[in-house]
Scaffold this motif. Sequence first.
Motif, mmCIF file in Angstrom:
data_model
loop_
_atom_site.group_PDB
_atom_site.id
_atom_site.type_symbol
_atom_site.label_atom_id
_atom_site.label_comp_id
_atom_site.label_asym_id
_atom_site.label_seq_id
_atom_site.Cartn_x
_atom_site.Cartn_y
_atom_site.Cartn_z
ATOM 1 N N GLY A 193 47.127 46.157 33.975
ATOM 2 C CA GLY A 193 48.092 45.125 33.623
ATOM 3 C C GLY A 193 48.416 44.171 34.746
ATOM 4 N N THR A 194 47.771 44.334 35.908
ATOM 5 C CA THR A 194 48.004 43.439 37.041
ATOM 6 C C THR A 194 46.742 42.646 37.338
ATOM 7 O OG1 THR A 194 47.243 44.915 38.818
ATOM 8 C CG2 THR A 194 49.486 45.246 37.992
ATOM 9 N N THR A 195 46.876 41.630 38.168
ATOM 10 C CA THR A 195 45.719 40.810 38.535
ATOM 11 C C THR A 195 44.756 41.567 39.442
ATOM 12 O OG1 THR A 195 46.988 39.892 40.395
ATOM 13 C CG2 THR A 195 47.008 38.647 38.327
ATOM 14 N N ALA A 196 45.195 42.699 39.974
ATOM 15 C CA ALA A 196 44.328 43.505 40.846
ATOM 16 C C ALA A 196 43.316 44.316 40.051
ATOM 17 C CB ALA A 196 45.168 44.430 41.714
ATOM 18 N N ALA A 197 43.559 44.483 38.756
ATOM 19 C CA ALA A 197 42.666 45.304 37.920
ATOM 20 C C ALA A 197 41.423 44.526 37.522
ATOM 21 C CB ALA A 197 43.407 45.774 36.679
ATOM 22 N N ALA A 247 33.045 40.829 19.087
ATOM 23 C CA ALA A 247 34.196 41.730 19.122
ATOM 24 C C ALA A 247 35.040 41.496 20.369
ATOM 25 C CB ALA A 247 33.719 43.182 19.067
ATOM 26 N N PHE A 248 34.382 41.242 21.484
ATOM 27 C CA PHE A 248 35.110 40.974 22.728
ATOM 28 C C PHE A 248 35.995 39.742 22.577
ATOM 29 C CE2 PHE A 248 35.282 38.509 26.696
ATOM 30 C CZ PHE A 248 35.948 39.410 27.528
ATOM 31 N N GLU A 249 35.435 38.658 22.041
ATOM 32 C CA GLU A 249 36.215 37.429 21.875
ATOM 33 C C GLU A 249 37.359 37.640 20.889
ATOM 34 O OE1 GLU A 249 36.030 34.822 23.662
ATOM 35 O OE2 GLU A 249 34.175 35.253 24.747
ATOM 36 N N HIS A 250 37.090 38.410 19.838
ATOM 37 C CA HIS A 250 38.110 38.649 18.817
ATOM 38 C C HIS A 250 39.315 39.399 19.388
ATOM 39 C CE1 HIS A 250 39.740 39.162 14.802
ATOM 40 N NE2 HIS A 250 39.857 40.468 15.008
ATOM 41 N N HIS A 251 39.052 40.328 20.296
ATOM 42 C CA HIS A 251 40.134 41.163 20.843
ATOM 43 C C HIS A 251 40.499 40.782 22.281
ATOM 44 C CE1 HIS A 251 40.230 43.882 17.421
ATOM 45 N NE2 HIS A 251 38.911 43.949 17.463
ATOM 46 N N LYS A 252 40.029 39.650 22.728
ATOM 47 C CA LYS A 252 40.231 39.261 24.126
ATOM 48 C C LYS A 252 41.710 39.183 24.497
ATOM 49 C CE LYS A 252 38.712 35.858 27.564
ATOM 50 N NZ LYS A 252 37.924 34.618 27.781
ATOM 51 N N THR A 253 42.542 38.662 23.585
ATOM 52 C CA THR A 253 43.975 38.546 23.888
ATOM 53 C C THR A 253 44.592 39.905 24.184
ATOM 54 O OG1 THR A 253 44.149 36.596 22.473
ATOM 55 C CG2 THR A 253 46.201 37.711 23.049
ATOM 56 N N THR A 254 44.171 40.909 23.444
ATOM 57 C CA THR A 254 44.676 42.267 23.697
ATOM 58 C C THR A 254 44.118 42.813 25.007
ATOM 59 O OG1 THR A 254 44.998 42.793 21.363
ATOM 60 C CG2 THR A 254 44.678 44.648 22.846
ATOM 61 N N LEU A 255 42.830 42.600 25.240
ATOM 62 C CA LEU A 255 42.207 43.104 26.467
ATOM 63 C C LEU A 255 42.800 42.432 27.705
ATOM 64 C CD1 LEU A 255 38.481 43.262 25.284
ATOM 65 C CD2 LEU A 255 40.179 45.113 25.342
ATOM 66 N N GLU A 256 43.265 41.208 27.549
ATOM 67 C CA GLU A 256 43.884 40.497 28.671
ATOM 68 C C GLU A 256 45.212 41.116 29.093
ATOM 69 O OE1 GLU A 256 42.152 35.939 28.218
ATOM 70 O OE2 GLU A 256 43.963 36.520 27.118
ATOM 71 N N LEU A 257 45.795 41.938 28.254
ATOM 72 C CA LEU A 257 47.013 42.640 28.644
ATOM 73 C C LEU A 257 46.732 43.682 29.719
ATOM 74 C CD1 LEU A 257 48.603 43.250 25.111
ATOM 75 C CD2 LEU A 257 49.362 41.594 26.827
ATOM 76 N N LEU A 258 45.497 44.155 29.781
ATOM 77 C CA LEU A 258 45.142 45.246 30.691
ATOM 78 C C LEU A 258 44.621 44.752 32.033
ATOM 79 C CD1 LEU A 258 43.274 47.491 28.103
ATOM 80 C CD2 LEU A 258 45.729 47.391 28.606
ATOM 81 N N SER A 259 43.957 43.601 32.022
ATOM 82 C CA SER A 259 43.380 43.031 33.237
ATOM 83 C C SER A 259 42.872 41.645 32.887
ATOM 84 C CB SER A 259 42.195 43.880 33.728
ATOM 85 O OG SER A 259 41.076 43.712 32.851
ATOM 86 N N LYS A 260 42.284 40.965 33.852
ATOM 87 C CA LYS A 260 41.517 39.766 33.539
ATOM 88 C C LYS A 260 40.143 40.260 33.110
ATOM 89 C CE LYS A 260 39.933 35.303 35.269
ATOM 90 N NZ LYS A 260 39.904 34.368 36.425
ATOM 91 N N PRO A 261 39.858 40.270 31.794
ATOM 92 C CA PRO A 261 38.601 40.882 31.332
ATOM 93 C C PRO A 261 37.381 40.064 31.740
ATOM 94 C CG PRO A 261 39.703 39.782 29.518
ATOM 95 C CD PRO A 261 40.644 39.701 30.687
ATOM 96 N N ARG A 262 36.322 40.767 32.079
ATOM 97 C CA ARG A 262 35.084 40.102 32.475
ATOM 98 C C ARG A 262 33.946 40.601 31.597
ATOM 99 N NH1 ARG A 262 33.188 39.029 38.647
ATOM 100 N NH2 ARG A 262 31.338 37.757 38.183
ATOM 101 N N PHE A 263 33.393 39.712 30.780
ATOM 102 C CA PHE A 263 32.270 40.074 29.915
ATOM 103 C C PHE A 263 30.984 39.906 30.711
ATOM 104 C CE2 PHE A 263 29.109 39.441 26.566
ATOM 105 C CZ PHE A 263 29.424 40.494 25.718
ATOM 106 N N VAL A 264 30.190 40.973 30.828
ATOM 107 C CA VAL A 264 29.049 40.947 31.741
ATOM 108 C C VAL A 264 27.695 41.046 31.056
ATOM 109 C CG1 VAL A 264 30.424 41.855 33.643
ATOM 110 C CG2 VAL A 264 29.190 43.443 32.165
ATOM 111 N N GLY A 265 27.660 41.116 29.734
ATOM 112 C CA GLY A 265 26.359 41.147 29.064
ATOM 113 C C GLY A 265 26.443 41.662 27.648
ATOM 114 N N GLN A 266 25.468 41.267 26.829
ATOM 115 C CA GLN A 266 25.487 41.653 25.426
ATOM 116 C C GLN A 266 24.741 42.953 25.139
ATOM 117 O OE1 GLN A 266 25.529 38.383 22.437
ATOM 118 N NE2 GLN A 266 24.918 37.056 24.129
ATOM 119 N N THR A 267 24.106 43.532 26.153
ATOM 120 C CA THR A 267 23.538 44.866 25.968
ATOM 121 C C THR A 267 24.661 45.874 26.197
ATOM 122 O OG1 THR A 267 22.892 45.018 28.302
ATOM 123 C CG2 THR A 267 21.256 44.152 26.746
#
Length: 288
Positions: A132-136, A146-166
Amino acid sequence: MIEVKGPASRVAVIGTGAIGRAVVHRLLAGGRDVTVWNRTESRTTELVAAGARPGRSVREAVSSSTLALLTLKDYTAVQQCLTQLDMGLSGQTIVGMYTGTASEARQAAQWVTGLGGQYIDAGIQASPEMIGTTAATILYSGSRHAFEHHKTTLELLSKPRFVGQTPEAAAVWDLALFGVWYDAQLGLLRALDAVREAGIDVAEFSHTANTQLGHVVAAIAATVSEMQQATYPSGPADLTEHLTVVRHLIELRTGRPLGDGGLPEVAARIEALIADGRGGEGLTATVG
């Protein structure tokens, strides 16, 4: 508390260890409707008191949500939970939040998609208190939709970084980052052990070790460029010179408690490149 309406607000958290508890508290603070399940039910009591709903089974918890986060210790625990999902997962996303291997990520994705769901693998580069902090840093891979659909929720935990479709991209990225730390730390420990054995002041030696590690960090951009362009300039030494030093290091580390760090394999690779007429290239050629 921020109120979030609609199906996207419903999240299941499977596993309430240190990371799981931190995730639940952050999701509740973000206004999400959270259902929790843990094999040891008593470990959910605090979370239920904080506002989470208790799930009587993995199946019930996942069924109640559009997004399920499997905050578990390893793939064995993930697999045990996935086998309890004897139902269709159409419209649902499962996120595996554990430290695992590439093959484990692929297996989890195959299981979830086989049930009609979407799978995202996650690599957590964060301690529980960082959630939940910028350090995460949390890495995600798999279904971009699915990542884009739930990105707002995932952003509550950290700044999410999508690294590949595999499915395995996040696991490989995560383990490779751990590997950088382990290689550097164990390399330092091997060096300190060797100089201590020789009667050298380890504190005095550490100052020069710090400088040496700094050279590696400073050369990251150049090393990446060499790999991308497949050109391997010799730099401060060519492979013939590196081979001499590597052989000396093998001798220095023989019989030491932390082993030789895989240097015999490195030496064999350098020898093969030299035999192929590439002795004038730099060390990056060993992975070229």
